[in-house]
Design a protein around this motif. Structure first.
Motif, PDB file in Angstrom:
ATOM      1  N   GLY A   1       0.790  -1.214   0.000  1.00 23.12           N
ATOM      2  CA  GLY A   1       0.000   0.000   0.000  1.00 23.12           C
ATOM      3  C   GLY A   1       0.827   1.272   0.000  1.00 23.12           C
ATOM      4  N   ASP A   2       0.140   2.379   0.126  1.00 17.79           N
ATOM      5  CA  ASP A   2       0.736   3.713   0.078  1.00 17.79           C
ATOM      6  C   ASP A   2       1.174   4.119   1.481  1.00 17.79           C
ATOM      7  N   PRO A   3       2.459   4.399   1.700  1.00 17.36           N
ATOM      8  CA  PRO A   3       2.942   4.795   3.031  1.00 17.36           C
ATOM      9  C   PRO A   3       2.264   6.031   3.593  1.00 17.36           C
ATOM     10  N   ALA A   4       1.599   6.803   2.740  1.00 16.35           N
ATOM     11  CA  ALA A   4       0.903   8.005   3.231  1.00 16.35           C
ATOM     12  C   ALA A   4      -0.426   7.666   3.891  1.00 16.35           C
ATOM     13  N   ASP A   5      -0.935   6.463   3.674  1.00 13.35           N
ATOM     14  CA  ASP A   5      -2.240   6.091   4.208  1.00 13.35           C
ATOM     15  C   ASP A   5      -2.157   5.641   5.664  1.00 13.35           C
ATOM     16  N   GLU A   6      -3.339   5.481   6.272  1.00 11.35           N
ATOM     17  CA  GLU A   6      -3.434   4.993   7.648  1.00 11.35           C
ATOM     18  C   GLU A   6      -2.755   3.634   7.750  1.00 11.35           C
ATOM     19  N   ALA A   7      -2.028   3.402   8.854  1.00  7.24           N
ATOM     20  CA  ALA A   7      -1.246   2.180   9.008  1.00  7.24           C
ATOM     21  C   ALA A   7      -2.055   1.063   9.663  1.00  7.24           C
ATOM     22  N   VAL A   8      -1.792  -0.152   9.207  1.00  9.24           N
ATOM     23  CA  VAL A   8      -2.316  -1.371   9.814  1.00  9.24           C
ATOM     24  C   VAL A   8      -1.138  -2.310  10.019  1.00  9.24           C
ATOM     25  N   VAL A   9      -0.969  -2.808  11.243  1.00  4.57           N
ATOM     26  CA  VAL A   9       0.103  -3.761  11.530  1.00  4.57           C
ATOM     27  C   VAL A   9      -0.506  -5.146  11.690  1.00  4.57           C
ATOM     28  N   LEU A  10       0.046  -6.124  10.969  1.00  2.00           N
ATOM     29  CA  LEU A  10      -0.415  -7.505  11.014  1.00  2.00           C
ATOM     30  C   LEU A  10       0.665  -8.358  11.688  1.00  2.00           C
ATOM     31  N   MET A  11       0.289  -9.039  12.774  1.00  2.22           N
ATOM     32  CA  MET A  11       1.260  -9.807  13.564  1.00  2.22           C
ATOM     33  C   MET A  11       0.890 -11.289  13.551  1.00  2.22           C
TER      34      MET A  11
ATOM     35  N   PHE B   1       8.316   4.340  10.382  1.00  2.00           N
ATOM     36  CA  PHE B   1       7.508   4.809   9.259  1.00  2.00           C
ATOM     37  C   PHE B   1       6.831   6.151   9.535  1.00  2.00           C
ATOM     38  N   GLY B   2       7.106   6.728  10.697  1.00  2.00           N
ATOM     39  CA  GLY B   2       6.527   8.025  11.029  1.00  2.00           C
ATOM     40  C   GLY B   2       5.045   7.970  11.319  1.00  2.00           C
ATOM     41  N   LYS B   3       4.565   6.838  11.829  1.00  2.00           N
ATOM     42  CA  LYS B   3       3.149   6.652  12.105  1.00  2.00           C
ATOM     43  C   LYS B   3       2.869   6.827  13.598  1.00  2.00           C
ATOM     44  N   THR B   4       1.987   7.765  13.925  1.00  2.00           N
ATOM     45  CA  THR B   4       1.618   7.998  15.320  1.00  2.00           C
ATOM     46  C   THR B   4       0.369   7.229  15.714  1.00  2.00           C
ATOM     47  N   GLU B   5      -0.339   6.638  14.725  1.00  2.00           N
ATOM     48  CA  GLU B   5      -1.528   5.838  14.980  1.00  2.00           C
ATOM     49  C   GLU B   5      -1.540   4.640  14.044  1.00  2.00           C
ATOM     50  N   ALA B   6      -2.183   3.549  14.488  1.00  2.00           N
ATOM     51  CA  ALA B   6      -2.286   2.361  13.640  1.00  2.00           C
ATOM     52  C   ALA B   6      -3.350   1.430  14.181  1.00  2.00           C
ATOM     53  N   HIS B   7      -3.940   0.661  13.303  1.00  2.00           N
ATOM     54  CA  HIS B   7      -4.754  -0.478  13.688  1.00  2.00           C
ATOM     55  C   HIS B   7      -3.801  -1.663  13.881  1.00  2.00           C
ATOM     56  N   VAL B   8      -3.994  -2.439  14.938  1.00  2.00           N
ATOM     57  CA  VAL B   8      -3.135  -3.598  15.166  1.00  2.00           C
ATOM     58  C   VAL B   8      -3.985  -4.865  15.120  1.00  2.00           C
ATOM     59  N   VAL B   9      -3.500  -5.844  14.372  1.00  2.00           N
ATOM     60  CA  VAL B   9      -4.198  -7.104  14.159  1.00  2.00           C
ATOM     61  C   VAL B   9      -3.243  -8.239  14.470  1.00  2.00           C
ATOM     62  N   GLY B  10      -3.652  -9.156  15.347  1.00  2.00           N
ATOM     63  CA  GLY B  10      -2.781 -10.273  15.696  1.00  2.00           C
ATOM     64  C   GLY B  10      -3.494 -11.598  15.613  1.00  2.00           C
ATOM     65  N   HIS B  11      -2.779 -12.611  15.158  1.00  2.00           N
ATOM     66  CA  HIS B  11      -3.302 -13.970  15.086  1.00  2.00           C
ATOM     67  C   HIS B  11      -2.468 -14.882  15.963  1.00  2.00           C
ATOM     68  N   ASP B  12      -3.154 -15.826  16.673  1.00  2.00           N
ATOM     69  CA  ASP B  12      -2.439 -16.787  17.506  1.00  2.00           C
ATOM     70  C   ASP B  12      -1.609 -16.010  18.534  1.00  2.00           C
ATOM     71  N   MET B  13      -0.352 -16.330  18.716  1.00  2.00           N
ATOM     72  CA  MET B  13       0.452 -15.613  19.703  1.00  2.00           C
ATOM     73  C   MET B  13       0.591 -14.129  19.355  1.00  2.00           C
ATOM     74  N   GLY B  14       0.463 -13.798  18.064  1.00  2.00           N
ATOM     75  CA  GLY B  14       0.471 -12.396  17.673  1.00  2.00           C
ATOM     76  C   GLY B  14      -0.722 -11.640  18.218  1.00  2.00           C
ATOM     77  N   ALA B  15      -1.821 -12.360  18.498  1.00  2.00           N
ATOM     78  CA  ALA B  15      -2.982 -11.713  19.102  1.00  2.00           C
ATOM     79  C   ALA B  15      -2.644 -11.188  20.494  1.00  2.00           C
ATOM     80  N   LEU B  16      -1.810 -11.922  21.222  1.00  2.00           N
ATOM     81  CA  LEU B  16      -1.393 -11.470  22.546  1.00  2.00           C
ATOM     82  C   LEU B  16      -0.662 -10.132  22.444  1.00  2.00           C
ATOM     83  N   VAL B  17       0.128  -9.994  21.385  1.00  2.00           N
ATOM     84  CA  VAL B  17       0.870  -8.747  21.186  1.00  2.00           C
ATOM     85  C   VAL B  17      -0.077  -7.608  20.833  1.00  2.00           C
ATOM     86  N   SER B  18      -1.117  -7.913  20.052  1.00  2.00           N
ATOM     87  CA  SER B  18      -2.080  -6.857  19.712  1.00  2.00           C
ATOM     88  C   SER B  18      -2.757  -6.322  20.971  1.00  2.00           C
ATOM     89  N   LEU B  19      -3.097  -7.223  21.900  1.00  2.00           N
ATOM     90  CA  LEU B  19      -3.739  -6.796  23.139  1.00  2.00           C
ATOM     91  C   LEU B  19      -2.755  -6.023  24.014  1.00  2.00           C
TER      92      LEU B  19
END
Length: 305
Positions: free
Chosen positions: A38-48, A105-123
Motif C-alpha cells: 500500500g501507500d505509506p501516506a495512508d493509515e497504518a495497519v500492523v499484522l502480527m 515509518f513516522g506513524k503515530t496511529e495504527a490499527h493492530v491485528v494479531g493472530h495466535d500468539m500475535g494476538a497477545l501482542v495486539s492486546l
C-alpha cells in the motif's frame, strides 16, 4: 502528458502499492524483516502472525486491505528472517518491537491485528500504547492471563489439551527434538491447524515456514514466546484488569478457538466479532475475504469515531 498516459501512470502506481515490498528495520535493539503493502501516506495497519508463521501468513489478506491503507507485516522477533535473540519474547516486549516499526515509518496511529500468539501482542500493544492503537483485532487465541488453564488441561474437548504450550516451554526440549527435522515438524503440525480447509496452506507455504526454523537460533526463537508465557499472562491480566479503552474485535474459527470472542467478556462488554463457521485456527489463510470485509468496516467505523 496525455490523458491516456496519465491514466496508465496512476494504474501503474496503484499496482505497485498493491505489491509487497520487503526491508530490514532496526527496532527495540534488534532487526526485523518487514513486508509492506500500500501507500505509506495512508493509515497504518500492523499484522502480527503467530507461532509457525511469518509475514507470509498475510499473503492473502494484506493485498485486500492495501487499497486504502498502509499494511506493515513483520517477521516477528524469533521468526522468519528476523533476529532471534535470547530474550524479549513477552507480549509487552514484542509490542515495543511494533512501536519501533511505527516510529520508523513516522506513524503515530495504527490499527493492530494479531493472530495466535500475535494476538497477545495486539492486546498488549492496545494496553501499553492506547494513544497509538486506533483499534485492536484478536484472532483465534485463548485469552492468556485469564483462561489458559482451561485449554492446557488434558481433556477430550480440546483433543488432549494444548500440550504444545508445555512442550515449547520446556528448556531445550524443542531444540533437541526438532533440529534436523524442521520440515517434518512443520508438515506434521501446520495441517492440524487448518484441517477443515486443506488447501489453505500448501506444501510450498510450509517450506517457507520451515526455513525460519532452520536458521541459527530458529527453533529457540520460534518457541521464545511460549517460554515467556507466564510473564505475558501477568502483563495481559494487569492491562486487562486496569481497562483497555481501544475498540476491539475478536474472531475464532469454528474448529479453532471458537470462544475467542466470548472470552473477552472478562475485559470488555464492547467487543465485536464472533465465530467464523467452517474455519480452523489459521484464519488469515483460511478466511482472508471474510476478514478483509470485517476489518475494512471495523477500521472505517473506528476512524470515524
Amino acid at each position: 502528458m496525455s490523458f491516456v498516459a496519465a491514466v496508465f501512470l496512476v494504474a501503474q502506481t496503484l499496482t505497485s502499492f498493491a505489491q509487497d515490498a520487503e526491508e530490514r528495520i532496526a527496532t527495540n535493539g534488534i532487526s526485523l524483516n518487514v513486508k509492506t503493502w500500500g501507500d505509506p501516506a495512508d493509515e497504518a495497519v500492523v499484522l502480527m502472525h503467530g507461532w509457525m508463521g511469518t509475514s507470509h501468513t498475510w499473503r492473502k489478506l494484506a493485498p485486500l486491505l492495501a487499497e486504502d491503507r498502509f499494511i506493515i507485516a513483520p517477521d516477528m522477533r524469533g521468526h522468519g528472517a528476523s533476529d532471534k535473540p535470547d530474550a524479549g519474547y513477552d507480549a509487552v516486549g514484542l509490542a515495543a518491537d511494533i512501536k519501533g516499526l511505527l516510529d520508523h515509518f513516522g506513524k503515530t496511529e495504527a490499527h493492530v491485528v494479531g493472530h495466535d500468539m500475535g494476538a497477545l501482542v495486539s492486546l498488549a500493544f492496545a494496553g501499553t500504547y492506547p494513544e497509538t492503537a486506533l483499534s485492536m483485532t484478536y484472532l483465534d487465541e485463548p485469552l492468556i492471563g485469564y483462561n489458559l488453564d482451561q485449554f492446557t488441561v488434558y481433556r477430550e474437548e480440546t483433543y488432549g489439551g494444548y500440550w504444545h504450550f508445555g512442550f515449547n516451554s520446556a528448556p531445550g526440549l524443542a531444540e533437541i527434538l526438532v533440529e534436523g527435522k524442521e520440515q517434518a515438524f512443520v508438515d506434521w503440525f501446520v495441517p492440524l491447524m487448518h484441517a477443515p480447509n486443506p488447501e489453505a496452506v500448501t506444501a510450498e507455504d510450509r517450506a517457507i515456514y520451515a526455513e525460519g526454523l532452520k536458521t541459527e537460533n530458529g527453533i529457540s526463537g520460534s518457541v521464545g514466546w511460549y517460554r515467556a508465557t507466564f510473564e505475558t499472562a501477568r502483563q495481559l491480566r494487569a492491562l486487562g484488569d486496569a481497562g483497555i479503552d481501544v475498540p476491539m474485535m475478536a474472531w475464532g474459527g469454528e474448529y479453532g478457538v471458537p470462544v475467542t470472542h466470548s472470552q473477552f467478556e472478562a475485559i470488555s462488554d464492547n467487543v465485536r466479532g464472533g465465530i467464523i463457521p467452517g474455519m480452523g485456527h489459521l484464519l488469515p489463510e483460511e478466511a482472508p475475504d471474510f476478514l478483509a470485509a470485517e476489518l475494512a468496516t471495523f477500521f472505517t467505523q473506528t476512524e470515524a469515531r
